[in-house]
Design an enzyme around this catalytic site. Structure first.
Site, short mmCIF file in Angstrom:
data_model
loop_
_atom_site.label_atom_id
_atom_site.label_comp_id
_atom_site.label_asym_id
_atom_site.label_seq_id
_atom_site.Cartn_x
_atom_site.Cartn_y
_atom_site.Cartn_z
N GLU A 1 45.30 76.37 -12.76
CA GLU A 1 46.36 77.26 -13.23
C GLU A 1 45.84 78.70 -13.19
O GLU A 1 44.75 78.99 -13.69
CB GLU A 1 46.77 76.90 -14.65
CG GLU A 1 47.51 75.57 -14.77
CD GLU A 1 48.99 75.68 -14.44
OE1 GLU A 1 49.47 76.82 -14.16
OE2 GLU A 1 49.67 74.64 -14.46
N HIS B 1 48.41 76.69 -8.96
CA HIS B 1 49.62 76.97 -9.71
C HIS B 1 49.56 78.39 -10.27
O HIS B 1 48.48 78.93 -10.46
CB HIS B 1 49.74 76.04 -10.93
CG HIS B 1 49.61 74.59 -10.66
ND1 HIS B 1 50.69 73.73 -10.66
CD2 HIS B 1 48.52 73.81 -10.43
CE1 HIS B 1 50.27 72.49 -10.44
NE2 HIS B 1 48.96 72.52 -10.29
N TYR B 2 50.70 78.97 -10.60
CA TYR B 2 50.69 80.04 -11.58
C TYR B 2 51.23 79.47 -12.89
O TYR B 2 51.95 78.48 -12.90
CB TYR B 2 51.45 81.29 -11.14
CG TYR B 2 52.95 81.24 -10.94
CD1 TYR B 2 53.81 80.53 -11.78
CD2 TYR B 2 53.54 81.98 -9.92
CE1 TYR B 2 55.19 80.55 -11.62
CE2 TYR B 2 54.91 82.00 -9.73
CZ TYR B 2 55.73 81.29 -10.59
OH TYR B 2 57.10 81.31 -10.42
N THR B 3 50.83 80.09 -14.00
CA THR B 3 51.20 79.54 -15.30
C THR B 3 52.67 79.73 -15.62
O THR B 3 53.28 78.90 -16.29
CB THR B 3 50.36 80.17 -16.41
OG1 THR B 3 50.49 81.60 -16.35
CG2 THR B 3 48.88 79.80 -16.26
N HIS C 1 51.75 74.64 -5.69
CA HIS C 1 52.65 73.71 -6.36
C HIS C 1 53.98 73.60 -5.61
O HIS C 1 54.57 72.53 -5.51
CB HIS C 1 52.89 74.18 -7.80
CG HIS C 1 53.35 73.10 -8.72
ND1 HIS C 1 53.66 73.34 -10.03
CD2 HIS C 1 53.58 71.77 -8.52
CE1 HIS C 1 54.04 72.20 -10.61
NE2 HIS C 1 54.01 71.25 -9.71
N ASP D 1 55.73 78.27 -7.43
CA ASP D 1 54.39 78.84 -7.59
C ASP D 1 53.38 78.29 -6.58
O ASP D 1 53.56 77.19 -6.09
CB ASP D 1 53.91 78.60 -9.03
CG ASP D 1 53.87 77.13 -9.44
OD1 ASP D 1 54.89 76.45 -9.26
OD2 ASP D 1 52.83 76.67 -9.95
#
Length: 225
Positions: A87, A22-24, A129, A139
Protein backbone atom coordinates in the site's frame (compact mmCIF):
# COMPACT_ATOMS: atom_id res chain seq x y z
CA UNK A 1 11.40 -0.62 8.55
CA UNK A 2 8.82 -0.05 11.28
CA UNK A 3 6.89 -3.05 12.58
CA UNK A 4 3.13 -2.44 12.84
CA UNK A 5 1.59 -5.93 12.82
CA UNK A 6 -1.89 -6.45 11.45
CA UNK A 7 -4.07 -9.30 12.72
CA UNK A 8 -5.66 -9.61 9.30
CA UNK A 9 -3.93 -12.52 7.56
CA UNK A 10 -4.10 -16.27 7.13
CA UNK A 11 -2.22 -19.15 5.49
CA UNK A 12 -1.19 -19.09 1.84
CA UNK A 13 -2.37 -21.83 -0.52
CA UNK A 14 -0.13 -20.77 -3.43
CA UNK A 15 3.53 -19.80 -3.80
CA UNK A 16 4.32 -16.11 -4.21
CA UNK A 17 4.39 -15.19 -7.90
CA UNK A 18 2.96 -11.65 -7.98
CA UNK A 19 3.53 -8.21 -6.50
CA UNK A 20 0.49 -5.91 -6.28
CA UNK A 21 0.82 -2.14 -5.87
CA UNK A 22 -2.03 -0.14 -4.36
CA UNK A 23 -2.68 3.39 -3.25
CA UNK A 24 -4.37 3.72 0.12
CA UNK A 25 -7.13 6.07 -1.04
CA UNK A 26 -7.38 7.61 2.43
CA UNK A 27 -6.75 11.12 3.76
CA UNK A 28 -3.48 10.26 5.50
CA UNK A 29 -0.97 7.49 5.95
CA UNK A 30 -1.83 7.37 9.66
CA UNK A 31 -5.49 6.77 8.86
CA UNK A 32 -4.58 4.02 6.41
CA UNK A 33 -2.23 2.38 8.88
CA UNK A 34 -4.89 2.42 11.59
CA UNK A 35 -7.43 0.82 9.25
CA UNK A 36 -5.10 -1.83 7.85
CA UNK A 37 -4.14 -2.97 11.34
CA UNK A 38 -7.64 -2.94 12.87
CA UNK A 39 -9.28 -6.36 13.35
CA UNK A 40 -12.70 -5.09 12.26
CA UNK A 41 -11.36 -3.88 8.90
CA UNK A 42 -10.73 -7.37 7.56
CA UNK A 43 -8.16 -5.87 5.18
CA UNK A 44 -4.38 -5.64 5.28
CA UNK A 45 -1.24 -5.57 3.18
CA UNK A 46 2.29 -6.73 3.74
CA UNK A 47 3.68 -3.19 3.68
CA UNK A 48 2.63 0.44 3.71
CA UNK A 49 4.87 3.28 2.53
CA UNK A 50 4.11 6.80 3.77
CA UNK A 51 4.63 9.92 1.68
CA UNK A 52 7.95 10.64 3.41
CA UNK A 53 9.26 7.14 2.66
CA UNK A 54 8.65 5.60 6.09
CA UNK A 55 7.92 1.93 5.52
CA UNK A 56 5.68 -0.13 7.79
CA UNK A 57 5.70 -3.93 7.86
CA UNK A 58 2.25 -5.28 8.72
CA UNK A 59 2.11 -8.91 7.56
CA UNK A 60 4.95 -11.40 7.22
CA UNK A 61 5.65 -12.27 3.58
CA UNK A 62 5.02 -15.93 4.33
CA UNK A 63 1.41 -15.17 5.22
CA UNK A 64 -1.60 -14.28 3.07
CA UNK A 65 -2.52 -10.61 3.51
CA UNK A 66 -6.03 -9.43 2.57
CA UNK A 67 -5.43 -6.70 -0.01
CA UNK A 68 -6.61 -7.88 -3.44
CA UNK A 69 -10.29 -8.67 -2.88
CA UNK A 70 -12.21 -10.17 -5.79
CA UNK A 71 -9.61 -10.15 -8.56
CA UNK A 72 -8.13 -12.10 -11.46
CA UNK A 73 -4.79 -12.18 -13.29
CA UNK A 74 -3.57 -14.81 -15.74
CA UNK A 75 -6.13 -17.38 -14.51
CA UNK A 76 -5.27 -16.85 -10.82
CA UNK A 77 -8.27 -15.96 -8.69
CA UNK A 78 -6.86 -16.24 -5.16
CA UNK A 79 -4.43 -13.42 -5.73
CA UNK A 80 -4.02 -12.84 -2.02
CA UNK A 81 -2.45 -16.29 -1.76
CA UNK A 82 -0.15 -15.72 -4.73
CA UNK A 83 1.00 -12.18 -4.04
CA UNK A 84 2.69 -9.64 -1.84
CA UNK A 85 0.72 -6.41 -1.44
CA UNK A 86 2.20 -2.95 -0.96
CA UNK A 87 0.00 0.00 0.00
CA UNK A 88 1.37 3.40 -1.04
CA UNK A 89 -0.05 6.33 0.92
CA UNK A 90 -1.96 8.62 -1.44
CA UNK A 91 -5.42 10.20 -1.06
CA UNK A 92 -6.46 8.67 -4.35
CA UNK A 93 -9.11 9.84 -6.75
CA UNK A 94 -11.68 10.39 -4.00
CA UNK A 95 -9.64 12.65 -1.70
CA UNK A 96 -7.40 14.70 -3.99
CA UNK A 97 -5.20 12.39 -6.05
CA UNK A 98 -1.62 13.66 -6.08
CA UNK A 99 1.77 12.71 -7.57
CA UNK A 100 3.87 10.24 -5.62
CA UNK A 101 6.80 11.99 -3.86
CA UNK A 102 10.36 11.07 -4.70
CA UNK A 103 11.08 9.95 -1.12
CA UNK A 104 8.15 7.58 -1.29
CA UNK A 105 9.17 6.15 -4.66
CA UNK A 106 12.76 5.64 -3.52
CA UNK A 107 11.52 3.69 -0.50
CA UNK A 108 9.22 1.65 -2.75
CA UNK A 109 12.07 0.79 -5.10
CA UNK A 110 14.28 -0.34 -2.22
CA UNK A 111 11.47 -2.48 -0.82
CA UNK A 112 10.72 -4.02 -4.22
CA UNK A 113 14.36 -4.96 -4.79
CA UNK A 114 14.35 -6.84 -1.52
CA UNK A 115 11.09 -8.64 -2.32
CA UNK A 116 12.29 -9.62 -5.80
CA UNK A 117 15.47 -10.97 -4.25
CA UNK A 118 13.45 -13.22 -1.97
CA UNK A 119 10.77 -14.42 -4.39
CA UNK A 120 10.56 -15.52 -8.02
CA UNK A 121 8.25 -12.87 -9.48
CA UNK A 122 8.13 -12.14 -13.21
CA UNK A 123 8.29 -8.44 -14.04
CA UNK A 124 5.02 -8.83 -15.92
CA UNK A 125 3.41 -9.98 -12.68
CA UNK A 126 4.22 -6.70 -10.96
CA UNK A 127 0.89 -4.97 -11.45
CA UNK A 128 -1.48 -2.45 -9.96
CA UNK A 129 -4.75 -3.13 -8.18
CA UNK A 130 -6.70 -1.83 -11.18
CA UNK A 131 -5.01 -4.40 -13.42
CA UNK A 132 -6.34 -7.31 -11.37
CA UNK A 133 -9.73 -5.74 -10.55
CA UNK A 134 -10.51 -3.34 -13.41
CA UNK A 135 -14.22 -3.12 -12.66
CA UNK A 136 -13.70 -2.11 -9.03
CA UNK A 137 -10.39 -0.31 -8.70
CA UNK A 138 -8.40 2.58 -10.20
CA UNK A 139 -5.23 2.40 -8.10
CA UNK A 140 -2.41 3.17 -8.14
CA UNK A 141 -3.74 5.29 -11.00
CA UNK A 142 -2.50 7.28 -13.94
CA UNK A 143 -0.11 9.45 -11.87
CA UNK A 144 1.87 6.46 -10.68
CA UNK A 145 5.32 6.47 -12.38
CA UNK A 146 5.47 2.97 -13.85
CA UNK A 147 8.10 4.14 -16.34
CA UNK A 148 10.44 4.97 -13.45
CA UNK A 149 10.12 1.42 -12.11
CA UNK A 150 10.52 -0.07 -15.58
CA UNK A 151 13.74 1.88 -16.15
CA UNK A 152 15.21 0.12 -13.09
CA UNK A 153 14.03 -3.35 -14.05
CA UNK A 154 11.28 -3.27 -11.43
CA UNK A 155 8.41 -3.54 -13.91
CA UNK A 156 7.86 -4.72 -17.46
CA UNK A 157 9.40 -2.29 -19.99
CA UNK A 158 7.04 0.38 -21.28
CA UNK A 159 5.93 -0.45 -24.84
CA UNK A 160 5.87 1.95 -27.79
CA UNK A 161 3.09 2.02 -30.36
CA UNK A 162 5.15 1.45 -33.50
CA UNK A 163 2.65 -0.68 -35.43
CA UNK A 164 -1.15 -0.60 -35.50
CA UNK A 165 -2.30 -4.22 -36.00
CA UNK A 166 -5.73 -2.92 -37.06
CA UNK A 167 -7.55 -5.44 -34.90
CA UNK A 168 -11.29 -5.24 -34.61
CA UNK A 169 -12.31 -4.32 -31.08
CA UNK A 170 -13.11 -7.97 -30.39
CA UNK A 171 -9.59 -8.94 -31.46
CA UNK A 172 -8.05 -6.32 -29.17
CA UNK A 173 -10.08 -7.57 -26.21
CA UNK A 174 -9.04 -11.15 -26.95
CA UNK A 175 -5.37 -10.08 -27.05
CA UNK A 176 -5.79 -8.14 -23.81
CA UNK A 177 -7.13 -11.30 -22.20
CA UNK A 178 -4.20 -13.24 -23.62
CA UNK A 179 -1.82 -10.84 -21.90
CA UNK A 180 -3.50 -11.47 -18.57
CA UNK A 181 -6.42 -9.12 -17.99
CA UNK A 182 -9.92 -10.11 -16.92
CA UNK A 183 -11.91 -8.91 -19.95
CA UNK A 184 -15.36 -9.75 -18.59
CA UNK A 185 -15.98 -5.97 -18.57
CA UNK A 186 -14.18 -4.87 -21.74
CA UNK A 187 -14.22 -1.09 -21.34
CA UNK A 188 -13.01 -1.26 -17.75
CA UNK A 189 -10.20 -3.57 -18.85
CA UNK A 190 -9.19 -1.09 -21.58
CA UNK A 191 -9.14 1.74 -19.03
CA UNK A 192 -6.97 -0.32 -16.69
CA UNK A 193 -4.57 -1.09 -19.54
CA UNK A 194 -4.35 2.60 -20.46
CA UNK A 195 -3.80 3.68 -16.86
CA UNK A 196 -0.84 1.31 -16.80
CA UNK A 197 0.65 1.83 -20.27
CA UNK A 198 -0.80 5.14 -21.57
CA UNK A 199 -1.49 7.22 -18.47
CA UNK A 200 -1.56 10.54 -20.33
CA UNK A 201 -4.74 9.57 -22.19
CA UNK A 202 -7.06 7.25 -20.31
CA UNK A 203 -9.98 7.44 -22.71
CA UNK A 204 -11.34 3.90 -22.59
CA UNK A 205 -11.36 3.93 -26.39
CA UNK A 206 -9.63 1.22 -28.43
CA UNK A 207 -7.71 3.48 -30.79
CA UNK A 208 -4.66 2.95 -32.98
CA UNK A 209 -2.18 3.89 -30.26
CA UNK A 210 -3.79 1.57 -27.71
CA UNK A 211 -3.72 -1.32 -30.20
CA UNK A 212 -0.10 -0.54 -31.03
CA UNK A 213 0.92 -0.51 -27.38
CA UNK A 214 -0.63 -3.89 -26.75
CA UNK A 215 0.90 -5.59 -29.78
CA UNK A 216 4.30 -4.13 -28.85
CA UNK A 217 3.89 -5.42 -25.33
CA UNK A 218 2.93 -8.91 -26.49
CA UNK A 219 5.94 -9.06 -28.82
CA UNK A 220 8.43 -8.02 -26.13
CA UNK A 221 10.58 -10.88 -24.80
CA UNK A 222 9.66 -9.86 -21.24
CA UNK A 223 5.92 -9.87 -21.89
CA UNK A 224 5.47 -12.93 -19.69
CA UNK A 225 8.83 -12.94 -17.91
Amino acid sequence: MIERPSPNHDARSLPVSMLILHYTGMKSADAALAWLTHPAAKVSAHYLIAEDGQTFAMVDEGRRAWHAGMSWWRTTTDINSASIGIEIANPGHEWGYAPFPDEQMTALEDLMRGILGRHSIARSNIVGHSNIAPRRKADPGELFPWARLAAQGLAVPMPSAEIDPNWYDEGFIAALGRYGYDVSWPKEAVIAFQRRFRPANVSGEIDAETRGLLVSLLRHPQAFA
